[in-house]
Design a protein around this motif. Structure first.
Motif, mmCIF file in Angstrom:
data_model
loop_
_atom_site.group_PDB
_atom_site.id
_atom_site.type_symbol
_atom_site.label_atom_id
_atom_site.label_comp_id
_atom_site.label_asym_id
_atom_site.label_seq_id
_atom_site.Cartn_x
_atom_site.Cartn_y
_atom_site.Cartn_z
ATOM 1 N N THR A 38 0.820 -1.221 0.000
ATOM 2 C CA THR A 38 0.000 0.000 0.000
ATOM 3 C C THR A 38 0.849 1.265 0.000
ATOM 4 O O THR A 38 0.471 2.273 -0.592
ATOM 5 N N ARG A 39 2.003 1.220 0.625
ATOM 6 C CA ARG A 39 2.854 2.416 0.641
ATOM 7 C C ARG A 39 3.628 2.584 -0.666
ATOM 8 O O ARG A 39 4.221 3.642 -0.899
ATOM 9 N N SER A 51 7.726 1.818 -12.209
ATOM 10 C CA SER A 51 9.025 1.163 -12.116
ATOM 11 C C SER A 51 9.247 0.650 -10.703
ATOM 12 O O SER A 51 8.590 1.064 -9.751
ATOM 13 N N GLY A 52 10.194 -0.272 -10.591
ATOM 14 C CA GLY A 52 10.611 -0.788 -9.304
ATOM 15 C C GLY A 52 9.468 -1.312 -8.461
ATOM 16 O O GLY A 52 8.600 -2.060 -8.920
ATOM 17 N N ASP A 53 9.437 -0.905 -7.195
ATOM 18 C CA ASP A 53 8.422 -1.398 -6.261
ATOM 19 C C ASP A 53 7.018 -0.953 -6.646
ATOM 20 O O ASP A 53 6.048 -1.665 -6.384
ATOM 21 N N GLN A 54 6.891 0.220 -7.272
ATOM 22 C CA GLN A 54 5.574 0.665 -7.736
ATOM 23 C C GLN A 54 4.967 -0.350 -8.695
ATOM 24 O O GLN A 54 3.774 -0.636 -8.630
ATOM 25 N N GLN A 55 5.780 -0.841 -9.611
ATOM 26 C CA GLN A 55 5.288 -1.783 -10.610
ATOM 27 C C GLN A 55 4.795 -3.073 -9.955
ATOM 28 O O GLN A 55 3.693 -3.541 -10.235
ATOM 29 N N ILE A 56 5.588 -3.628 -9.068
ATOM 30 C CA ILE A 56 5.193 -4.877 -8.411
ATOM 31 C C ILE A 56 3.919 -4.671 -7.594
ATOM 32 O O ILE A 56 2.964 -5.453 -7.693
ATOM 33 N N ALA A 57 3.883 -3.613 -6.793
ATOM 34 C CA ALA A 57 2.705 -3.345 -5.954
ATOM 35 C C ALA A 57 1.474 -3.110 -6.817
ATOM 36 O O ALA A 57 0.370 -3.587 -6.495
ATOM 37 N N GLY A 58 1.624 -2.373 -7.904
ATOM 38 C CA GLY A 58 0.489 -2.085 -8.770
ATOM 39 C C GLY A 58 -0.042 -3.318 -9.471
ATOM 40 O O GLY A 58 -1.263 -3.511 -9.569
ATOM 41 N N PHE A 59 0.860 -4.171 -9.954
ATOM 42 C CA PHE A 59 0.431 -5.351 -10.698
ATOM 43 C C PHE A 59 -0.341 -6.334 -9.823
ATOM 44 O O PHE A 59 -1.198 -7.062 -10.316
ATOM 45 N N ASN A 61 -2.187 -5.436 -7.198
ATOM 46 C CA ASN A 61 -3.253 -4.749 -6.468
ATOM 47 C C ASN A 61 -4.092 -3.869 -7.387
ATOM 48 O O ASN A 61 -4.480 -2.761 -7.014
ATOM 49 N N THR A 62 -4.414 -4.347 -8.574
ATOM 50 C CA THR A 62 -5.191 -3.520 -9.503
ATOM 51 C C THR A 62 -6.557 -3.153 -8.922
ATOM 52 O O THR A 62 -7.116 -2.110 -9.258
ATOM 53 N N ALA A 63 -7.089 -3.986 -8.036
ATOM 54 C CA ALA A 63 -8.405 -3.689 -7.452
ATOM 55 C C ALA A 63 -8.364 -2.456 -6.553
ATOM 56 O O ALA A 63 -9.411 -1.873 -6.261
ATOM 57 N N LEU A 64 -7.173 -2.047 -6.120
ATOM 58 C CA LEU A 64 -7.048 -0.839 -5.315
ATOM 59 C C LEU A 64 -6.861 0.398 -6.183
ATOM 60 O O LEU A 64 -6.925 1.526 -5.678
#
Length: 399
Positions: A38-39, A51-59, A61-64
């Motif tokens: 979430t952060r 990029s980086g951690d944003q990409q992993i977190a986004g992929f 958690n698309t429902a968020l």
């Protein structure tokens, strides 16, 4: 920017053509604790440049980040027996260099890898912080699911045949270049209508098309005809969303509910999934963004390998549909009904950033990959993917 405002760039860029390569770089092994997702979620910018951690977190958690519809599992779960093999000695080659399984996982930024041979799990690995419960966005792999649902709608009598005119189901397109275009033409991305899929051009159709479905149909209805229907293949993100809209119009319901009823519950998927929609009240994207867990993609592939026949012997799709879907079209030897064809009897569902299912009916082999390539596409990533897949197939064929 609120997270829900990311829906526009998501709708525009999720369904990039596998042919649209971008600049490419290698990076070291990546990992992100899901507890920190979430952060690290993106708050602005295009999904193409996360990029980086944003990409992993986004992929994962698309429902968020976007409106979604739910695909719901049933009470019975289809077992996937385990028969693990030792792949420590596996080697594959790219440009004369030899690589191992660990190299593939790192180079191609693999979040999940599943290999099924004769319906049994012979290899299952995770990376990037993912595990067996991770719902990971599929991008254009979803197109192949829409192909299956189109077949289901024909089997159920909601659609007469792929020869039906698109305008019978989407009357908003009457009087446009879609007059005379069949469902088959749309499934083969060969409608003959003008469409610019150039992601480097901010004035291209894919960059300027609206996210609202009704507005999208109006936008596409204003496109000119540049070829006769069925003659020319043209990768068309907007048109795959029309494919989903055709099924929704035919069945009088949303795609997530139909997928739940026709596949997820009767075939025995183990986990719920989400499917991104055209805004909070819109239908699902026909061209993108189903997010299941890794093993449920494997189960889906096994249904395809079983010719669309369910456990009780009933048919999801008409007899011959899978074969018809994976035959070359007049416009392209490499494309069927929203499936990529390899020219050797194998075929793929494919999505940007390294998502894919590889199906080899002759070897009764399925390989599923979830990834986070640093770019949408890239020759080096594709070479490692293809080399690895072929090495796995050769290894299992020899044993």
């Amino acid at each position: 920017m609120p997270a829900t405002d990311l829906i526009k760039p998501l709708l525009i860029l999720l369904c990039l053509s596998p042919a649209s390569a971008l600049a490419q770089t290698d990076s070291p092994a990546r990992w992100l604790d899901p507890a920190n997702d979430t952060r690290n979620l993106p708050t602005d910018g295009s999904i193409l440049f996360w990029s980086g951690d944003q990409q992993i977190a986004g992929f994962r958690n698309t429902a968020l980040l976007s409106p979604v519809r739910q695909v719901v599992t049933g009470e019975e779960v289809m077992p996937l027996p385990r028969a693990e093999r030792d792949f420590s000695a596996l080697r594959y080659e790219v440009n004369g260099e030899s690589f191992a399984l660990a190299d593939y996982m790192q180079h191609n930024h693999v979040g999940g890898l599943l290999v099924l041979k004769d319906g049994q799990i012979v290899l299952e690995q995770y990376g990037l912080g993912n595990d067996e419960d991770t719902q990971w966005v599929s991008f254009s792999m979803t197109k192949s699911v829409v192909s299956l649902l189109t077949g289901a709608a024909i089997a159920d009598g909601y659609i007469n045949s792929v020869n039906d005119p698109v305008t019978d189901y989407l009357p908003q397109l009457r009087g446009s270049a879609y007059d005379g275009v069949s469902i088959r033409n749309v499934l083969q991305m060969a409608s003959g209508t003008d469409w610019n899929e150039d992601y480097a051009d901010p004035a291209s159709d894919v960059a300027t098309s609206p996210s609202d479905m009704l507005a999208l149909m109006q936008f596409m209805g204003e496109k000119a005809r540049v070829a006769e229907p069925g003659e020319r293949f043209n990768y068309n993100t907007g048109e795959t969303n029309l494919a989903g809209a055709i099924v929704r119009a035919a069945i009088g319901n949303n795609l997530a509910a139909y997928l739940t009823q026709k596949i997820w519950q009767p075939w025995g998927m183990e986990s719920d999934a989400t499917w991104i929609s055209h805004g909070p009240y819109g239908g699902e994207l026909g061209g993108c963004c189903l997010s299941p867990v890794l093993r449920d993609w494997g189960r889906l592939a096994l249904l395809v390998m079983n010719d669309g026949v369910l456990h009780d012997g009933s048919r999801l799709v008409p007899e011959g549909w899978i074969a018809e879907s994976t035959e070359p079209s007049a416009g392209s030897d490499n494309y069927g009904y929203l499936w990529w064809l390899n020219g050797d009897g194998t075929f793929r569902a494919s999505g940007i950033f390294g998502q894919g299912i590889y199906l080899s009916p002759e070897e009764n082999l399925v390989i599923v990959v979830q990834g986070a390539w640093p770019q949408a596409t890239g020759a080096s990533f594709a070479s490692h993917r293809d080399g690895f897949f072929k090495a796995v197939e050769a290894s299992l064929s020899a044993n």
